[in-house]
Motif scaffolding. Structure first.
Motif, PDB file in Angstrom:
ATOM      1  N   GLY A  33       8.787  12.245  -7.844  1.00 36.31           N
ATOM      2  CA  GLY A  33       7.580  11.345  -7.336  1.00 36.31           C
ATOM      3  C   GLY A  33       6.215  12.045  -7.732  1.00 36.31           C
ATOM      4  N   PHE A  34       5.445  11.556  -6.910  1.00 30.83           N
ATOM      5  CA  PHE A  34       3.777  11.984  -7.272  1.00 30.83           C
ATOM      6  C   PHE A  34       3.407  12.701  -6.316  1.00 30.83           C
ATOM      7  CE2 PHE A  34      -0.713  11.521  -6.337  1.00 30.83           C
ATOM      8  CZ  PHE A  34      -1.171  11.830  -7.645  1.00 30.83           C
ATOM      9  N   LEU A  35       2.946  14.250  -6.755  1.00 31.45           N
ATOM     10  CA  LEU A  35       2.464  15.221  -5.836  1.00 31.45           C
ATOM     11  C   LEU A  35       0.948  15.595  -6.094  1.00 31.45           C
ATOM     12  CD1 LEU A  35       3.115  17.452  -4.159  1.00 31.45           C
ATOM     13  CD2 LEU A  35       4.183  18.584  -5.973  1.00 31.45           C
ATOM     14  N   PHE A  46       9.801   8.253   1.126  1.00 34.34           N
ATOM     15  CA  PHE A  46       8.442   8.458   0.452  1.00 34.34           C
ATOM     16  C   PHE A  46       8.601   9.065  -1.107  1.00 34.34           C
ATOM     17  CE2 PHE A  46       7.387   8.669   4.877  1.00 34.34           C
ATOM     18  CZ  PHE A  46       6.091   7.753   4.880  1.00 34.34           C
ATOM     19  N   THR A  47       7.814   8.579  -1.753  1.00 31.57           N
ATOM     20  CA  THR A  47       7.949   8.865  -3.342  1.00 31.57           C
ATOM     21  C   THR A  47       6.509   9.409  -3.745  1.00 31.57           C
ATOM     22  OG1 THR A  47       6.889   6.791  -4.025  1.00 31.57           O
ATOM     23  CG2 THR A  47       9.441   7.073  -3.830  1.00 31.57           C
ATOM     24  N   ALA A  48       5.685   9.930  -2.736  1.00 39.63           N
ATOM     25  CA  ALA A  48       4.420  10.559  -3.005  1.00 39.63           C
ATOM     26  C   ALA A  48       4.049  11.477  -1.931  1.00 39.63           C
ATOM     27  CB  ALA A  48       3.435   9.503  -3.234  1.00 39.63           C
ATOM     28  N   LEU A  49       3.651  12.714  -2.062  1.00 38.41           N
ATOM     29  CA  LEU A  49       3.346  13.624  -1.152  1.00 38.41           C
ATOM     30  C   LEU A  49       2.095  14.395  -1.571  1.00 38.41           C
ATOM     31  CD1 LEU A  49       6.827  15.183  -0.312  1.00 38.41           C
ATOM     32  CD2 LEU A  49       5.657  13.472   0.912  1.00 38.41           C
ATOM     33  N   LYS A  50       1.302  14.866  -0.576  1.00 38.85           N
ATOM     34  CA  LYS A  50       0.100  15.452  -0.579  1.00 38.85           C
ATOM     35  C   LYS A  50       0.407  16.962   0.082  1.00 38.85           C
ATOM     36  CE  LYS A  50      -5.128  15.318   0.133  1.00 38.85           C
ATOM     37  NZ  LYS A  50      -5.852  14.183   0.482  1.00 38.85           N
ATOM     38  N   VAL A  97       0.943  -1.310   0.020  1.00 38.78           N
ATOM     39  CA  VAL A  97      -0.114   0.002   0.054  1.00 38.78           C
ATOM     40  C   VAL A  97       0.714   1.322  -0.024  1.00 38.78           C
ATOM     41  CG1 VAL A  97      -1.592   1.135   1.209  1.00 38.78           C
ATOM     42  CG2 VAL A  97      -1.840  -1.239   1.269  1.00 38.78           C
ATOM     43  N   PRO A  98       0.652   2.223  -1.084  1.00 40.35           N
ATOM     44  CA  PRO A  98       1.737   3.226  -0.895  1.00 40.35           C
ATOM     45  C   PRO A  98       1.161   4.079   0.010  1.00 40.35           C
ATOM     46  CG  PRO A  98       0.197   3.225  -3.098  1.00 40.35           C
ATOM     47  CD  PRO A  98       0.122   1.687  -2.214  1.00 40.35           C
ATOM     48  N   LEU A  99       2.072   4.875   0.601  1.00 44.05           N
ATOM     49  CA  LEU A  99       1.841   5.720   1.555  1.00 44.05           C
ATOM     50  C   LEU A  99       1.954   7.319   1.029  1.00 44.05           C
ATOM     51  CD1 LEU A  99       3.400   4.222   4.916  1.00 44.05           C
ATOM     52  CD2 LEU A  99       0.914   4.386   4.021  1.00 44.05           C
ATOM     53  N   MET A 100       1.172   8.228   1.288  1.00 43.05           N
ATOM     54  CA  MET A 100       1.499   9.691   1.086  1.00 43.05           C
ATOM     55  C   MET A 100       0.975  10.514   2.060  1.00 43.05           C
ATOM     56  SD  MET A 100      -0.242  11.518  -2.365  1.00 43.05           S
ATOM     57  CE  MET A 100      -2.048  11.060  -1.898  1.00 43.05           C
TER      58      MET A 100
END
Length: 185
Positions: free
Chosen positions: A55-57, A27-31, A1-4
């Motif tokens: 990463g994913f933003l 981490f490779t995703a941030l919000k 499960v990817p964590l953001m």
């Protein structure tokens, strides 16, 4: 499960510093939370993007753009600043969100608040006003209701994401584990 992880930064400098700490943790995703002010929001997005170049933003203005015209003007600027997806950018109707889908360039549009309730799901299926729906477990009812809503949206061709921002036990446990703390049951 990817964590953001979700950032609530008061300034671009703090946004970049906090983002760097999460990137250093792997981490490779941030919000990033936004405010409905395009200049300020884009400054925050650019700052986080500097710390997370590949990463994913995602951002979440929590319907901060109160007029659809403001959201229409902000979306291309957000995409240019490096944003991949935006959740609930405008305090808008589902019909107005359908119009926002025609704005280009723009980040992916995710809906959370406008997706709540069975009547809303029917309108989402008909109008397809987003790129995906984020079903927050603490806002969508029981797990079986979430499963059924996710199935209905998938049948309509709308991808579903499950996001919890740590509000759920699973999210809180995962974030605690990454930070090296043992969560209490």
């Amino acid at each position: 499960v990817p964590l953001m992880p979700c950032l609530f930064p008061p300034s671009p400098e703090e946004a970049e510093a906090r983002a760097r700490r999460f990137v250093e943790m792997g981490f490779t995703a941030l919000k990033v939370k936004n405010f409905g002010d395009a200049a300020r929001d884009c400054a925050l997005i650019r700052a986080v993007r500097r710390a997370l170049p590949k990463g994913f933003l995602q951002s979440d203005p929590n319907c901060g753009y109160t007029r659809i015209e403001e959201a229409s003007a902000a979306l291309p600027r957000m995409a240019e600043a490096g944003l991949d997806a935006v959740e609930d950018p405008a305090g808008a109707t589902i019909e107005e969100y359908a119009a926002l889908m025609r704005v280009l360039p723009r980040p992916r549009i995710l809906l959370d608040a406008p997706s709540r309730g069975d009547a809303a799901l029917g309108r989402l299926a008909r109008l397809r006003p987003c790129d995906a729906v984020n079903l927050h477990p603490n806002m969508q009812g029981t797990f079986s209701e979430i499963r059924d809503r996710a199935a209905a949206l998938r049948l309509a061709g709308i991808p579903v994401e499950i996001g919890g921002t740590g509000y759920t036990g699973v999210g809180a446990f995962a974030i605690s584990a990454v930070r090296g703390r043992t969560p209490r049951a």
